[in-house]
Motif scaffolding. Structure first.
Motif, PDB file in Angstrom:
ATOM      1  N   MET A  26       0.834  -1.162   0.000  1.00  0.00           N
ATOM      2  CA  MET A  26       0.000   0.000   0.000  1.00  0.00           C
ATOM      3  C   MET A  26       0.888   1.237   0.000  1.00  0.00           C
ATOM      4  O   MET A  26       1.768   1.385   0.826  1.00  0.00           O
ATOM      5  CB  MET A  26      -0.906  -0.026   1.233  1.00  0.00           C
ATOM      6  CG  MET A  26      -1.757   1.185   1.373  1.00  0.00           C
ATOM      7  SD  MET A  26      -2.665   1.086   2.931  1.00  0.00           S
ATOM      8  CE  MET A  26      -4.228   1.595   2.376  1.00  0.00           C
ATOM      9  N   LYS A  27       0.611   2.098  -0.921  1.00  0.00           N
ATOM     10  CA  LYS A  27       1.403   3.307  -1.063  1.00  0.00           C
ATOM     11  C   LYS A  27       0.703   4.460  -0.349  1.00  0.00           C
ATOM     12  O   LYS A  27      -0.483   4.697  -0.539  1.00  0.00           O
ATOM     13  CB  LYS A  27       1.579   3.616  -2.545  1.00  0.00           C
ATOM     14  CG  LYS A  27       2.491   4.755  -2.827  1.00  0.00           C
ATOM     15  CD  LYS A  27       2.659   4.927  -4.325  1.00  0.00           C
ATOM     16  CE  LYS A  27       3.572   6.104  -4.598  1.00  0.00           C
ATOM     17  NZ  LYS A  27       3.747   6.317  -6.027  1.00  0.00           N
ATOM     18  N   LYS A  28       1.459   5.158   0.483  1.00  0.00           N
ATOM     19  CA  LYS A  28       0.913   6.303   1.194  1.00  0.00           C
ATOM     20  C   LYS A  28       1.504   7.578   0.597  1.00  0.00           C
ATOM     21  O   LYS A  28       2.688   7.635   0.291  1.00  0.00           O
ATOM     22  CB  LYS A  28       1.262   6.244   2.677  1.00  0.00           C
ATOM     23  CG  LYS A  28       0.609   5.109   3.395  1.00  0.00           C
ATOM     24  CD  LYS A  28       0.975   5.138   4.848  1.00  0.00           C
ATOM     25  CE  LYS A  28       0.332   3.971   5.567  1.00  0.00           C
ATOM     26  NZ  LYS A  28       0.631   3.972   6.982  1.00  0.00           N
ATOM     27  N   CYS A  29       0.668   8.567   0.450  1.00  0.00           N
ATOM     28  CA  CYS A  29       1.192   9.836  -0.048  1.00  0.00           C
ATOM     29  C   CYS A  29       0.493  10.983   0.672  1.00  0.00           C
ATOM     30  O   CYS A  29      -0.588  10.826   1.238  1.00  0.00           O
ATOM     31  CB  CYS A  29       1.037   9.944  -1.551  1.00  0.00           C
ATOM     32  SG  CYS A  29      -0.639   9.806  -2.139  1.00  0.00           S
ATOM     33  N   LEU A  30       1.104  12.094   0.632  1.00  0.00           N
ATOM     34  CA  LEU A  30       0.611  13.260   1.319  1.00  0.00           C
ATOM     35  C   LEU A  30       0.460  14.376   0.300  1.00  0.00           C
ATOM     36  O   LEU A  30       1.380  14.662  -0.453  1.00  0.00           O
ATOM     37  CB  LEU A  30       1.624  13.662   2.407  1.00  0.00           C
ATOM     38  CG  LEU A  30       1.309  14.855   3.251  1.00  0.00           C
ATOM     39  CD1 LEU A  30       0.099  14.556   4.144  1.00  0.00           C
ATOM     40  CD2 LEU A  30       2.490  15.187   4.125  1.00  0.00           C
ATOM     41  N   ASN A  31      -0.693  14.983   0.282  1.00  0.00           N
ATOM     42  CA  ASN A  31      -0.942  16.070  -0.638  1.00  0.00           C
ATOM     43  C   ASN A  31      -0.369  17.343  -0.020  1.00  0.00           C
ATOM     44  O   ASN A  31      -0.983  17.960   0.846  1.00  0.00           O
ATOM     45  CB  ASN A  31      -2.447  16.198  -0.892  1.00  0.00           C
ATOM     46  CG  ASN A  31      -2.761  17.143  -2.013  1.00  0.00           C
ATOM     47  OD1 ASN A  31      -1.968  18.011  -2.350  1.00  0.00           O
ATOM     48  ND2 ASN A  31      -3.930  16.972  -2.593  1.00  0.00           N
ATOM     49  N   ILE A  32       0.814  17.715  -0.454  1.00  0.00           N
ATOM     50  CA  ILE A  32       1.552  18.827   0.142  1.00  0.00           C
ATOM     51  C   ILE A  32       0.796  20.156   0.043  1.00  0.00           C
ATOM     52  O   ILE A  32       0.682  20.862   1.055  1.00  0.00           O
ATOM     53  CB  ILE A  32       2.967  18.954  -0.477  1.00  0.00           C
ATOM     54  CG1 ILE A  32       3.781  17.684  -0.228  1.00  0.00           C
ATOM     55  CG2 ILE A  32       3.686  20.187   0.068  1.00  0.00           C
ATOM     56  CD1 ILE A  32       4.022  17.367   1.214  1.00  0.00           C
ATOM     57  N   PRO A  33       0.263  20.544  -1.100  1.00  0.00           N
ATOM     58  CA  PRO A  33      -0.432  21.835  -1.156  1.00  0.00           C
ATOM     59  C   PRO A  33      -1.616  21.912  -0.176  1.00  0.00           C
ATOM     60  O   PRO A  33      -1.800  22.935   0.491  1.00  0.00           O
ATOM     61  CB  PRO A  33      -0.916  21.938  -2.608  1.00  0.00           C
ATOM     62  CG  PRO A  33       0.038  21.083  -3.387  1.00  0.00           C
ATOM     63  CD  PRO A  33       0.385  19.964  -2.455  1.00  0.00           C
TER      64      PRO A  33
END
Length: 121
Positions: A1-8
């Motif tokens: 499972m890939k986790k990502c963070l929406n920086i803007p």
């Protein structure tokens, strides 16, 4: 499972929170005044006396602690030089000094913590 963070989006949320906190700084200051002795019923003179008494007691206990430390060093030196008539005497003296040292150290920490909690509510 890939986790990502929406920086803007995260930046915007964080920035909004920072602005909110800074705009409520007066409210934060008032709440802190209410929850501490400085902002409550104690006069500054009373607070000074309490602070001074606490500092004096901590200073006295620190002197006692330093004397006990010197005593422990002396006991260890005498043990290394084999000046005690038996191992039991050495252990007894060391145990007694160590117990006193821990008690005084604990009293100092308690005074510091109690006074901190007393001030901060």
């Amino acid at each position: 499972m890939k986790k990502c963070l929406n920086i803007p989006n995260t930046d915007k949320i964080l920035w909004d929170k920072i602005v909110e906190v800074l705009t409520n700084s007066v409210k934060i200051k008032d709440v802190l005044k209410e929850k501490t002795l400085i902002g409550s019923s104690f006069e500054s003179l009373d607070l000074k006396q309490i602070l001074e008494l606490n500092e004096n007691k901590i200073h006295e206990l620190t002197l006692v602690k330093n004397n006990i430390e010197r005593g422990l060093v002396e006991v260890e030196s005498r043990h290394i030089l084999q000046e005690f008539t038996s191992e039991q005497i050495y252990k007894s003296i060391k145990k007694n000094l160590t117990k006193k040292y821990q008690k005084v150290k604990s009293e100092i920490d308690d005074l510091k913590n109690r006074f901190y909690h007393y001030l901060c509510g």
